[in-house]
Design an enzyme around this catalytic site. Structure first.
Site, mmCIF file in Angstrom:
data_model
loop_
_atom_site.group_PDB
_atom_site.id
_atom_site.type_symbol
_atom_site.label_atom_id
_atom_site.label_comp_id
_atom_site.label_asym_id
_atom_site.label_seq_id
_atom_site.Cartn_x
_atom_site.Cartn_y
_atom_site.Cartn_z
ATOM 1 N N ASP A 97 -86.537 -11.460 -16.029
ATOM 2 C CA ASP A 97 -85.577 -12.319 -16.706
ATOM 3 C C ASP A 97 -86.116 -12.603 -18.108
ATOM 4 O O ASP A 97 -87.282 -12.974 -18.266
ATOM 5 C CB ASP A 97 -85.434 -13.641 -15.940
ATOM 6 C CG ASP A 97 -83.988 -14.049 -15.780
ATOM 7 O OD1 ASP A 97 -83.263 -13.964 -16.782
ATOM 8 O OD2 ASP A 97 -83.591 -14.465 -14.680
ATOM 9 N N ASP A 199 -80.846 -13.542 -20.339
ATOM 10 C CA ASP A 199 -80.209 -14.825 -20.060
ATOM 11 C C ASP A 199 -79.287 -15.239 -21.209
ATOM 12 O O ASP A 199 -79.660 -15.149 -22.379
ATOM 13 C CB ASP A 199 -81.315 -15.879 -19.873
ATOM 14 C CG ASP A 199 -80.801 -17.225 -19.435
ATOM 15 O OD1 ASP A 199 -80.303 -17.327 -18.308
ATOM 16 O OD2 ASP A 199 -80.905 -18.179 -20.231
ATOM 17 N N GLU A 241 -76.500 -11.411 -19.362
ATOM 18 C CA GLU A 241 -75.684 -12.502 -18.826
ATOM 19 C C GLU A 241 -74.774 -12.969 -19.950
ATOM 20 O O GLU A 241 -75.245 -13.485 -20.968
ATOM 21 C CB GLU A 241 -76.558 -13.660 -18.340
ATOM 22 C CG GLU A 241 -75.719 -14.755 -17.687
ATOM 23 C CD GLU A 241 -76.428 -16.094 -17.565
ATOM 24 O OE1 GLU A 241 -76.016 -16.885 -16.709
ATOM 25 O OE2 GLU A 241 -77.369 -16.361 -18.325
ATOM 26 N N HIS A 315 -78.796 -17.157 -8.738
ATOM 27 C CA HIS A 315 -79.483 -18.454 -8.712
ATOM 28 C C HIS A 315 -78.642 -19.582 -9.305
ATOM 29 O O HIS A 315 -78.986 -20.752 -9.135
ATOM 30 C CB HIS A 315 -80.796 -18.348 -9.473
ATOM 31 C CG HIS A 315 -80.602 -18.038 -10.939
ATOM 32 N ND1 HIS A 315 -80.156 -16.809 -11.393
ATOM 33 C CD2 HIS A 315 -80.759 -18.794 -12.042
ATOM 34 C CE1 HIS A 315 -80.062 -16.835 -12.697
ATOM 35 N NE2 HIS A 315 -80.420 -18.033 -13.124
ATOM 36 N N ASP A 316 -77.561 -19.234 -10.004
ATOM 37 C CA ASP A 316 -76.686 -20.247 -10.616
ATOM 38 C C ASP A 316 -75.399 -20.471 -9.834
ATOM 39 O O ASP A 316 -74.602 -21.326 -10.205
ATOM 40 C CB ASP A 316 -76.300 -19.823 -12.045
ATOM 41 C CG ASP A 316 -77.439 -19.992 -13.032
ATOM 42 O OD1 ASP A 316 -78.323 -20.836 -12.797
ATOM 43 O OD2 ASP A 316 -77.450 -19.276 -14.046
#
Length: 542
Positions: A97, A199, A241, A315-316
């Protein structure tokens, strides 16, 4: 360039919650190494690691204070290198990430920036003068509630933070900053990692004065420069993302002629159960017809031009079975989990499995707010109470959409703390771990785990799944999600009953080969009655 990722399946690990090797209650890198054979058995090709860099953990590692260091709670750089070696030995790739929209306020760049307006690092971040009345430069709101501007008394200026006030946004308009970022990216790639998940990368081209955050005027220039300086010529996977993305953005960024990124995460499908314009906490039921329209648009418009990423959870996001499946009974949990997996994995793109998805982990309903750890959730609770929401209203939204739904510890077995740790877990384990765990799944030949394993194997074998065109069927049916894929003389028919009741369906009469189904006794006829959450994938030739 070998586009190996077109046939790959990615598994996301949230390190804090995956596997704790030393009993401190926090998952770590040696714990991941212990489970590599499990991931190899599942059949995935790539591991995406949520951040393991040095961080004060204000936002669980998405606030990086040193890009070149591993946080001690996860292990050491030697542990990371061992993970890389052990994964590569098993034919598994590792992507990291990468958070370059913002840093932690404890990063040395920001510490220097706070020393004064003349400091060379000051311009690494976004600063503005207050309005004449002392108020913030404008009314942009933080994703984590409250204003996106934080006042710095020492300098009399505001700095910009799209997320926590402890996550100041980087000023990508500064060329020296960009050089620092590219140097760091190349350092990790030279170390041997296999790519990055970037991200909120569609934020870096922002213009805060014009209040343009997503898909800003500089985005493509910066990403193009990053590609030229870091990614070009390397055999890696890069996924952006991009919360505000459109098909047009995806075509531009993932164009097969010159892919600046391998693929992007679009958010359109996962915003369908919120009231438009009111944010993710304002809930509404999913209309399946909306979901079909979104998926069809991305499948059709990117075919042969760009590349899709396929995901339900991360994870979100909440757990998909609790969200759009049915966790009310064990039978429905497994069946709806298999149906949702079939629906996604038969499409064109690279599928992502979030840890625990393959065993059907579910959302959690902790009774106390104090059991929650996520900064977004805790900030939201405070803000909504001030706006007049009741405690019960807010908790209903947290149970549905809170990020901690995905962050409870991985459920390995039915022993204390689900086999995740011998200590006290950093967040409570979901109480249903006694029934839902890896040990149980591996012992049951009809489990969700083996179904995912089968889906992954089928994807690798069937060219029509990898590259076929997409055709939606029964567009306006409120309960059926049906589509066809076509490649050369091969065709794939995918039939998914999205509800927990019987649904009638009519299909063309062909000599079908059954690829996969979530019921054992399936008879294929032109007129069929699908059972609750039934999913079938059929292949035929012409």
């Amino acid at each position: 360039m070998n586009r190996w990722f077109e046939q790959a399946v990615v598994y996301q690990i949230y390190p804090m919650s995956f596997n704790d090797s030393n009993g401190d209650g926090i998952g770590d890198i040696p714990g991941i190494i212990e489970k590599l054979d499990y991931l190899k058995e599942l059949g995935v090709d790539v591991i995406w690691l949520s951040p393991v860099y040095q961080s004060p953990m204000d936002d669980n590692g998405y606030d990086i204070s040193d890009y070149y260091a591993i946080h001690p709670m996860f292990g050491t750089m030697d542990d990371f290198k061992r993970l890389l070696d052990e994964a590569h030995k098993r034919g598994l790739r590792i992507i990291m990430d990468l958070v370059v929209n913002h840093t932690s306020d404890e990063h040395v760049w920001f510490k220097e920036a706070l020393k004064g307006k003349d400091n060379p690092y000051r311009d690494y971040y976004i600063w503005r003068q207050p309005n004449p009345d002392g108020s913030a430069p404008n009314d942009i709101r933080s994703v984590f509630s409250g204003p996106a501007w934080q006042y710095d008394e020492a300098s009399g200026e505001y700095y910009f933070h799209m997320f926590s006030k402890r996550q100041p946004d980087l000023n990508w308009q500064n060329p020296e900053l960009r050089e620092e970022i590219y140097r760091m990216i190349n350092w990790w790639l030279d170390l041997g990692i296999d790519g990055f998940r970037l991200d909120v990368i569609d934020h870096i081209g922002k213009d805060v004065d014009q209040k343009i955050i997503v898909d800003g005027p500089y985005l493509y220039d910066y990403l193009d420069e990053m590609y030229e300086r870091c990614f070009k010529g390397r055999d890696i996977l890069t996924v952006g993302e991009t919360p505000g993305s459109t098909v047009e953005m995806a075509r531009r960024l993932t164009n097969k002629e010159r892919p600046i990124l391998s693929m992007i995460f679009n958010f359109q499908h996962i915003g369908l159960d919120e009231i438009p314009g009111q944010g993710k906490w304002a809930l509404k039921p999913l209309d399946l017809r909306d979901l079909k329209r979104v998926f069809t648009n991305w499948q059709v418009e990117l075919h042969d031009l760009g590349w899709n990423s396929l995901y339900w959870s991360n994870h979100d996001q909440p757990r998909i079975i609790s969200r759009w499946g049915d966790a009310s009974t064990e039978e429905n949990r497994v069946r709806s989990g298999k149906m949702l997996a079939t629906l996604l994995h038969m499409m064109e793109g690279t599928p992502y499995i979030y840890q625990g998805e393959e065993i059907g982990m579910t959302n959690v309903k902790f009774p106390e707010l104090s059991d929650y750890r996520d900064i977004e959730t805790l900030n939201m609770y405070k803000e909504k109470r001030e706006q007049g929401w009741t405690h019960d209203q807010i908790m209903t939204s947290i149970y549905a959409k809170g990020r901690d739904n995905a962050r409870t510890p991985m459920q390995w077995d039915d022993s204390e703390n689900a086999g995740f740790t011998t200590g006290t877990p950093w967040m409570k384990v979901n109480p249903n771990y006694k029934n839902i765990n890896v040990k149980q799944a591996l012992a049951d030949k009809n489990s969700l785990f083996y179904y995912y394993q089968q889906l992954i194997q089928i994807r690798k074998q069937e060219r029509v799944i990898q590259v076929g065109t997409f055709e939606l069927l029964e567009e306006d049916h409120p309960q059926l999600f049906m589509y066809r894929r076509h490649h050369a003389n091969e065709h794939l028919l995918v039939i998914c009953n999205f509800v927990g009741e019987e649904v009638n369906v009519t299909i063309e009469d062909h000599d079908y080969e059954m690829l996969i189904s979530n019921y054992e006794d399936v008879t294929i006829n032109p007129e069929m009655t699908l059972r609750p959450f039934e999913a079938i994938a059929l292949k035929y030739k012409e």
